[in-house]
Motif scaffolding. Structure first.
Motif, PDB file in Angstrom:
ATOM      1  N   ASN A  59       1.029  -0.976  -0.055  1.00  9.30           N
ATOM      2  CA  ASN A  59      -0.065  -0.270   0.043  1.00  9.30           C
ATOM      3  C   ASN A  59       1.014   1.737   0.019  1.00  9.30           C
ATOM      4  O   ASN A  59       1.895   1.130   0.132  1.00  9.30           O
ATOM      5  CB  ASN A  59      -0.984  -0.181   0.892  1.00  9.30           C
ATOM      6  N   GLY A  60       0.299   2.189   0.148  1.00 13.65           N
ATOM      7  CA  GLY A  60       0.669   3.934  -0.218  1.00 13.65           C
ATOM      8  C   GLY A  60       1.831   4.207   1.255  1.00 13.65           C
ATOM      9  O   GLY A  60       2.721   4.875   1.340  1.00 13.65           O
ATOM     10  N   THR A  61       0.753   3.528   1.980  1.00 14.11           N
ATOM     11  CA  THR A  61       1.472   3.904   3.390  1.00 14.11           C
ATOM     12  C   THR A  61       3.249   3.157   3.896  1.00 14.11           C
ATOM     13  O   THR A  61       3.797   3.630   4.217  1.00 14.11           O
ATOM     14  CB  THR A  61       0.551   3.230   4.921  1.00 14.11           C
ATOM     15  N   ILE A  62       2.562   2.466   3.292  1.00 10.46           N
ATOM     16  CA  ILE A  62       3.984   1.443   3.607  1.00 10.46           C
ATOM     17  C   ILE A  62       5.432   1.852   2.701  1.00 10.46           C
ATOM     18  O   ILE A  62       6.235   2.091   2.922  1.00 10.46           O
ATOM     19  CB  ILE A  62       3.868   0.093   3.015  1.00 10.46           C
TER      20      ILE A  62
ATOM     21  N   TYR B 205       8.763  12.809  -2.412  1.00  9.18           N
ATOM     22  CA  TYR B 205       7.109  12.760  -2.571  1.00  9.18           C
ATOM     23  C   TYR B 205       6.527  12.311  -2.129  1.00  9.18           C
ATOM     24  O   TYR B 205       6.158  10.830  -2.625  1.00  9.18           O
ATOM     25  CB  TYR B 205       7.148  13.352  -4.206  1.00  9.18           C
ATOM     26  N   ASP B 206       5.169  11.951  -1.241  1.00  4.36           N
ATOM     27  CA  ASP B 206       3.949  11.327  -1.314  1.00  4.36           C
ATOM     28  C   ASP B 206       3.405  11.800  -2.388  1.00  4.36           C
ATOM     29  O   ASP B 206       2.876  12.977  -2.309  1.00  4.36           O
ATOM     30  CB  ASP B 206       3.340  11.859  -0.072  1.00  4.36           C
ATOM     31  N   ALA B 207       3.589  10.878  -3.421  1.00  2.00           N
ATOM     32  CA  ALA B 207       2.885  11.546  -4.812  1.00  2.00           C
ATOM     33  C   ALA B 207       1.244   9.836  -4.738  1.00  2.00           C
ATOM     34  O   ALA B 207       1.143  10.116  -5.911  1.00  2.00           O
ATOM     35  CB  ALA B 207       3.511  10.925  -5.443  1.00  2.00           C
ATOM     36  N   CYS B 208       0.998   9.676  -3.019  1.00  2.00           N
ATOM     37  CA  CYS B 208      -0.130   8.994  -3.417  1.00  2.00           C
ATOM     38  C   CYS B 208      -1.176   9.393  -4.409  1.00  2.00           C
ATOM     39  O   CYS B 208      -2.242   8.121  -4.694  1.00  2.00           O
ATOM     40  CB  CYS B 208      -0.608   8.766  -2.226  1.00  2.00           C
ATOM     41  N   HIS B 209      -1.840  10.711  -4.249  1.00  3.26           N
ATOM     42  CA  HIS B 209      -2.805  11.001  -4.999  1.00  3.26           C
ATOM     43  C   HIS B 209      -2.198  11.271  -7.062  1.00  3.26           C
ATOM     44  O   HIS B 209      -3.553  11.873  -7.379  1.00  3.26           O
ATOM     45  CB  HIS B 209      -3.273  12.345  -5.008  1.00  3.26           C
ATOM     46  N   ALA B 210      -1.210  10.710  -7.640  1.00 11.07           N
ATOM     47  CA  ALA B 210      -0.756  11.141  -8.503  1.00 11.07           C
ATOM     48  C   ALA B 210      -0.475  10.724  -9.133  1.00 11.07           C
ATOM     49  O   ALA B 210      -0.057  10.565 -10.435  1.00 11.07           O
ATOM     50  CB  ALA B 210       0.484  12.410  -8.320  1.00 11.07           C
TER      51      ALA B 210
ATOM     52  N   THR C 137       3.068   6.500  -4.304  1.00 12.08           N
ATOM     53  CA  THR C 137       2.446   6.593  -4.579  1.00 12.08           C
ATOM     54  C   THR C 137       1.674   5.726  -3.989  1.00 12.08           C
ATOM     55  O   THR C 137       1.756   4.747  -4.074  1.00 12.08           O
ATOM     56  CB  THR C 137       2.315   6.188  -6.118  1.00 12.08           C
ATOM     57  N   SER C 138       0.332   5.734  -4.388  1.00 11.09           N
ATOM     58  CA  SER C 138      -0.417   4.662  -3.809  1.00 11.09           C
ATOM     59  C   SER C 138      -1.590   3.707  -5.126  1.00 11.09           C
ATOM     60  O   SER C 138      -1.802   4.461  -5.933  1.00 11.09           O
ATOM     61  CB  SER C 138      -1.718   5.060  -2.478  1.00 11.09           C
ATOM     62  N   TYR C 139      -2.319   2.552  -5.032  1.00  8.39           N
ATOM     63  CA  TYR C 139      -2.513   2.085  -5.958  1.00  8.39           C
ATOM     64  C   TYR C 139      -4.125   1.435  -5.315  1.00  8.39           C
ATOM     65  O   TYR C 139      -4.594   0.269  -4.889  1.00  8.39           O
ATOM     66  CB  TYR C 139      -1.743   0.782  -6.676  1.00  8.39           C
TER      67      TYR C 139
ATOM     68  N   THR D  15      -9.042   3.474  -3.870  1.00 11.11           N
ATOM     69  CA  THR D  15     -10.374   4.826  -4.182  1.00 11.11           C
ATOM     70  C   THR D  15      -9.062   5.657  -5.074  1.00 11.11           C
ATOM     71  O   THR D  15      -9.116   6.799  -5.876  1.00 11.11           O
ATOM     72  CB  THR D  15      -9.860   5.952  -2.839  1.00 11.11           C
ATOM     73  N   LYS D  16      -7.874   5.379  -5.742  1.00  9.94           N
ATOM     74  CA  LYS D  16      -6.720   5.899  -6.391  1.00  9.94           C
ATOM     75  C   LYS D  16      -6.886   5.773  -8.088  1.00  9.94           C
ATOM     76  O   LYS D  16      -7.519   5.136  -8.556  1.00  9.94           O
ATOM     77  CB  LYS D  16      -5.520   5.700  -5.773  1.00  9.94           C
ATOM     78  N   MET D  17      -6.472   6.967  -8.932  1.00  5.00           N
ATOM     79  CA  MET D  17      -7.053   6.587 -10.581  1.00  5.00           C
ATOM     80  C   MET D  17      -6.404   5.375 -11.370  1.00  5.00           C
ATOM     81  O   MET D  17      -7.344   4.784 -11.544  1.00  5.00           O
ATOM     82  CB  MET D  17      -5.925   7.759 -11.017  1.00  5.00           C
TER      83      MET D  17
HETATM   84  C1  LIG Z   1      -1.628  11.533   0.778  1.00  2.00           C
HETATM   85  C2  LIG Z   1      -1.952  10.298   0.897  1.00  2.00           C
HETATM   86  N1  LIG Z   1      -1.157   9.791   1.402  1.00  2.00           N
HETATM   87  C3  LIG Z   1      -0.670   8.150   1.579  1.00  2.00           C
HETATM   88  C4  LIG Z   1      -1.681   8.151   1.676  1.00  2.00           C
HETATM   89  C5  LIG Z   1      -1.776   6.036   1.734  1.00  2.00           C
HETATM   90  O1  LIG Z   1      -2.210   5.316   1.086  1.00  2.00           O
HETATM   91  P1  LIG Z   1      -2.509   3.978   1.230  1.00  2.00           P
HETATM   92  O2  LIG Z   1      -4.172   4.344   1.476  1.00  2.00           O
HETATM   93  O3  LIG Z   1      -2.707   2.906  -0.333  1.00  2.00           O
HETATM   94  O4  LIG Z   1      -1.856   3.173   1.815  1.00  2.00           O
HETATM   95  C6  LIG Z   1      -3.529   8.185   1.048  1.00  2.00           C
HETATM   96  C7  LIG Z   1      -4.294   7.405   1.391  1.00  2.00           C
HETATM   97  O5  LIG Z   1      -4.982   8.120   0.725  1.00  2.00           O
HETATM   98  C8  LIG Z   1      -2.830   9.570   0.842  1.00  2.00           C
HETATM   99  O6  LIG Z   1      -4.493   9.868   0.451  1.00  2.00           O
END
Ligand SMILES: Cc1ncc(COP(=O)(O)O)c(C=O)c1O
Length: 363
Positions: free
Chosen positions: A60-63, A155-160, A179-181, A184-186
């Motif tokens: 996930n994006g957090t990891i 860069y937190d590019a989780c939305h990008a 980034t995040s997949y 809810t993401k693109m």
């Molecule tokens: C700006 C931002 N950073 C990090 C995250 C974490 O991503 P993930 O839900 O894939 O762990 C999110 C999730 O919505 C987010 O909006």
């Protein structure tokens, strides 16, 4: 008949048959995980789509953010945005670093480079800016500050996903872009995330950390690693959805512009200033007051429409986890911003209906 519920977002999904085609291969091979062939294909094709080479897919994006901090061996203060999802801050804290907030630009909603430098101390090791709602940060200014002070940039590019800056993917910038997949993401694989870097050695190191810290030939443990691997099942979903990424991006932009045209002239509303390119993944509206926001939210809820207060509250307000430091711009925006529903299957007639309810409530 009562209207069906409309939520702030819904996942963009490939036809199920295209996912099961991938799953068929997983069932035949018996390889469920361990960076199997579908994961490798997903990793490579998403990187190619963005014009990039090095991509480490994780759960996930957090990891992804945590992996980036770990791979760069950061210990100390990381300057970041208070206008983000909690994961940006919690990733920093989980890796034993200290988040230090710097306020945002009231128009772009991204870290304001003007205030950043005064937050730098002798303990600062990195900057973690966020491309909020897919709107790229002022990368030139941030990277120049980082260079001047010898700081790393993640860069937190989780939305990008799909966003470009100066003709290249935003993932090409910083020491590492994460980034995040998430659903809810693109682009989504249910849960998922990825780290991008231009540094080949760092790329290999992140791959080793993802896989328990094993050496490339798996004969030894050479890093303090963990298990961040994405399963073949999730990669199967992501790979199928990748085919629809461009269609999803085009569709978002069209509906974003439709909302903008319908809402633009109202004096109680303002909108995020787009810094060049954006993926228009969200439709945030900034109201004149929180009272107006609450009135509009209530009116929409009455029609089974569920926008989301995203991000609310400003992260510096979570006083149980971080000592409070005032962030007036972020706190002000967080109290007045609402994301309206925006997703692939949302009908344009519903966009018009939602905009109509907003305008009627403001009368
Ligand atoms: C700006 C931002 N950073 C990090 C995250 C974490 O991503 P993930 O839900 O894939 O762990 C999110 C999730 O919505 C987010 O909006």
């Amino acid at each position: 008949m009562a209207n069906k519920n409309i939520y702030v977002t819904m996942p963009t999904l490939a036809p199920l048959g295209e996912v099961t085609e991938n799953l068929q291969k997983v069932w035949e091979s018996g390889i469920m995980t361990h960076n199997g062939p579908i994961l490798q294909e997903f990793e490579r094709k998403v990187a190619e789509w963005h014009g990039l080479k090095n991509h480490v897919v994780v759960v996930n994006g957090t990891i992804a953010l945590q992996l980036a901090i770990k791979a760069l061996e950061l210990k100390g203060e990381i300057i970041t945005s208070p206008f983000s999802f909690i994961a940006t801050t919690s990733a920093i804290m989980y890796e034993g670093c200290t988040p230090v907030y710097s306020d945002i630009d009231p128009h772009t909603l991204n870290l304001d480079p003007a205030g950043l430098e005064e937050k730098i101390t002798d303990k600062t090791v990195a900057i973690m800016p966020v491309h909020v709602f897919g709107n790229p940060c002022d990368i030139d200014a941030i990277d120049a500050i980082a260079k001047r002070h010898g700081l790393k940039v993640i860069y937190d590019a989780c939305h990008a996903v799909g966003v470009t800056y100066r003709g290249k993917s935003v993932f090409a910038y910083g020491d590492i872009s994460c980034t995040s997949y998430h659903a809810t993401k693109m682009l989504n694989s249910g849960e998922g995330g990825g780290c991008y870097t231009n540094d080949d050695k760092l790329h290999e190191k992140m791959k080793r950390i993802r896989f328990f810290g094993f050496s490339d030939d798996k004969s030894d443990i050479v890093e303090e690693g963990s298990n961040y691997k994405m399963t073949e099942v999730h990669a199967s979903v992501g790979l199928a959805n990748l085919k629809y990424l461009q269609a999803a991006l085009d569709d978002r932009k069209k509906k974003y512009m439709l909302y903008r045209n319908l809402l633009s002239d109202h004096p109680a509303l303002t909108f995020q200033k787009i810094n060049g390119d954006c993926n228009y993944s969200y439709f945030p509206v900034i109201f004149d007051t929180e009272k107006t926001l609450l009135k509009v939210e209530k009116a929409l809820n009455a029609e089974h429409i569920f926008p989301r207060r995203y991000f609310y509250p400003s992260l510096n307000m979570f006083k149980d986890i971080v000592p409070y430091v005032s962030m007036p711009v972020s706190e002000g925006i967080a109290g007045r911003i609402l994301c309206l529903p925006l997703y692939y299957d949302l009908a344009e007639t519903d966009v018009a209906r939602i905009a109509g309810i907003v305008i009627d409530t403001l009368k």
